[in-house]
Design a protein around this motif. Structure first.
Motif, short mmCIF file in Angstrom:
data_model
loop_
_atom_site.label_atom_id
_atom_site.label_comp_id
_atom_site.label_asym_id
_atom_site.label_seq_id
_atom_site.Cartn_x
_atom_site.Cartn_y
_atom_site.Cartn_z
N GLU A 1 25.88 -17.43 56.59
CA GLU A 1 24.54 -17.57 56.02
C GLU A 1 24.55 -17.37 54.50
O GLU A 1 23.71 -17.91 53.78
CB GLU A 1 23.59 -16.57 56.68
CG GLU A 1 23.31 -16.88 58.14
CD GLU A 1 22.53 -15.77 58.83
OE1 GLU A 1 22.27 -14.73 58.16
OE2 GLU A 1 22.18 -15.95 60.01
N ALA A 2 25.53 -16.59 54.03
CA ALA A 2 25.63 -16.34 52.59
C ALA A 2 26.19 -17.54 51.84
O ALA A 2 26.10 -17.61 50.61
CB ALA A 2 26.50 -15.12 52.33
N ALA B 1 29.20 -10.86 64.38
CA ALA B 1 27.98 -10.71 63.58
C ALA B 1 28.29 -10.82 62.09
O ALA B 1 27.53 -11.42 61.31
CB ALA B 1 27.32 -9.37 63.88
N ASP B 2 29.44 -10.26 61.69
CA ASP B 2 29.84 -10.35 60.28
C ASP B 2 30.13 -11.81 59.89
O ASP B 2 29.83 -12.22 58.76
CB ASP B 2 31.09 -9.49 60.04
CG ASP B 2 30.79 -8.01 60.10
OD1 ASP B 2 29.61 -7.63 59.97
OD2 ASP B 2 31.75 -7.23 60.27
N VAL B 3 30.73 -12.57 60.81
CA VAL B 3 31.02 -13.98 60.55
C VAL B 3 29.71 -14.74 60.32
O VAL B 3 29.58 -15.55 59.38
CB VAL B 3 31.82 -14.61 61.72
CG1 VAL B 3 31.85 -16.13 61.59
CG2 VAL B 3 33.24 -14.06 61.74
N LEU B 4 28.71 -14.51 61.17
CA LEU B 4 27.42 -15.18 61.02
C LEU B 4 26.76 -14.82 59.69
O LEU B 4 26.19 -15.68 59.00
CB LEU B 4 26.50 -14.80 62.18
CG LEU B 4 26.86 -15.37 63.55
CD1 LEU B 4 25.93 -14.82 64.62
CD2 LEU B 4 26.81 -16.90 63.53
N GLU B 5 26.86 -13.55 59.33
CA GLU B 5 26.28 -13.09 58.07
C GLU B 5 26.95 -13.79 56.89
O GLU B 5 26.28 -14.22 55.93
CB GLU B 5 26.43 -11.58 57.95
CG GLU B 5 25.86 -10.99 56.67
CD GLU B 5 26.10 -9.50 56.57
OE1 GLU B 5 26.32 -9.01 55.44
OE2 GLU B 5 26.08 -8.81 57.62
N ALA B 6 28.29 -13.90 56.93
CA ALA B 6 29.03 -14.55 55.84
C ALA B 6 28.72 -16.04 55.79
O ALA B 6 28.66 -16.63 54.71
CB ALA B 6 30.53 -14.32 56.02
N GLN C 1 30.33 -16.05 49.80
CA GLN C 1 31.28 -15.25 50.58
C GLN C 1 32.31 -16.13 51.28
O GLN C 1 32.72 -15.86 52.40
CB GLN C 1 30.51 -14.39 51.60
CG GLN C 1 29.62 -13.35 50.98
CD GLN C 1 29.15 -12.31 51.99
OE1 GLN C 1 29.69 -12.18 53.09
NE2 GLN C 1 28.14 -11.54 51.61
N LYS C 2 32.71 -17.17 50.58
CA LYS C 2 33.64 -18.13 51.18
C LYS C 2 34.97 -17.49 51.57
O LYS C 2 35.48 -17.69 52.68
CB LYS C 2 33.89 -19.28 50.20
CG LYS C 2 34.71 -20.42 50.79
CD LYS C 2 34.80 -21.57 49.80
CE LYS C 2 35.59 -22.74 50.40
NZ LYS C 2 35.68 -23.88 49.44
N LYS C 3 35.54 -16.69 50.68
CA LYS C 3 36.83 -16.04 50.98
C LYS C 3 36.67 -15.02 52.11
O LYS C 3 37.51 -14.93 53.00
CB LYS C 3 37.39 -15.37 49.74
CG LYS C 3 37.87 -16.34 48.68
CD LYS C 3 38.50 -15.59 47.51
CE LYS C 3 39.04 -16.58 46.46
NZ LYS C 3 39.65 -15.85 45.31
#
Length: 225
Positions: free
Chosen positions: A92-93, A85-90, A97-99
């Motif tokens: 979408e950002a 879920a955190d990967v999907l959120e990043a 939040q590339k790094k």
């Protein structure tokens, strides 16, 4: 005047303690007054006290207790789902939040989807802080709860229940004594059956008379209720 015992007189025999067993309406035996286990810590006492020292200690305990392994697998899966879920959120950002995205994706790649393929490597790579924050509280809660009989029945020690204690008692008894008492040990009624018990196949009075005559230190009583 009391009689003075002669030197060659044998000392009085010490009576063997009598063990009582309750008999239900179907003949199944339960050790009377037996304190049954209630929590997983009591059932799995051989691993309950030596898992918490380190990830390696827990990994070793998992090898000896399959239900414990399932519990750790569940923690692994939940954490992996959160990471996904955190990967999907990043993602979408976008570039903001590339790094963070790269770091999260690397962590996710290190955790195979199937727990059996990745749980041990993941567990042993945890820091002390991560182990104490993510794993220890959940496993303590798991041990302090009652077992899920629908999933754990095949792994629970028989001696955790009064029925299992009775079965183990009679399993160790001589075959001729079992025949004298009218007791039969049943290890599964049919292939795949989880019914394991000792059963009384004769009436209680008859069994008690046979036990007394044969000097077998057991007695049978009707189960209440």
């Amino acid at each position: 005047m009391s009689k003075t015992p002669k030197k060659h007189d044998a000392p009085p025999a010490i009576a063997e303690p009598v063990t009582e067993f309750e008999v239900d309406s179907g003949g199944t035996l339960r050790m009377a007054g037996y304190q049954e286990a209630e929590t997983r810590a009591e059932f799995y006492e051989d691993v309950a006290d030596d898992w918490s020292g380190s990830p390696q200690a827990l990994a070793d305990a998992m090898d000896r207790c399959q239900p414990l392994a399932w519990a750790v697998h569940s923690i692994y899966t939940d954490l992996r789902d959160e990471l996904s879920a955190d990967v999907l959120e990043a993602q979408e950002a976008g570039s903001r939040q590339k790094k963070r995205l790269a770091a999260l994706q690397a962590r996710l790649r290190a955790m195979p989807e199937e727990p059996e393929d990745g749980v041990e490597a993941w567990l042993l790579a945890l820091t002390t802080r991560e182990f104490e924050d993510w794993v220890t509280p959940e496993i303590e809660k798991w041990f302090n709860a009652a077992p899920d009989w629908s999933f754990e029945d095949d792994y629970l020690p028989q001696t955790g229940t009064a029925q299992g204690a009775a079965m183990e008692f009679f399993q160790s008894m001589d075959v001729d004594q079992l025949k004298t008492l009218g007791v039969r040990v049943v290890e599964g009624e049919h292939p795949g059956s989880s019914y394991y018990a000792a059963e009384l196949r004769v009436g209680i009075d008859k069994a008690n008379s046979a036990a007394q005559e044969a000097g077998i230190a057991v007695r049978f009583i009707a189960a209440k209720g």
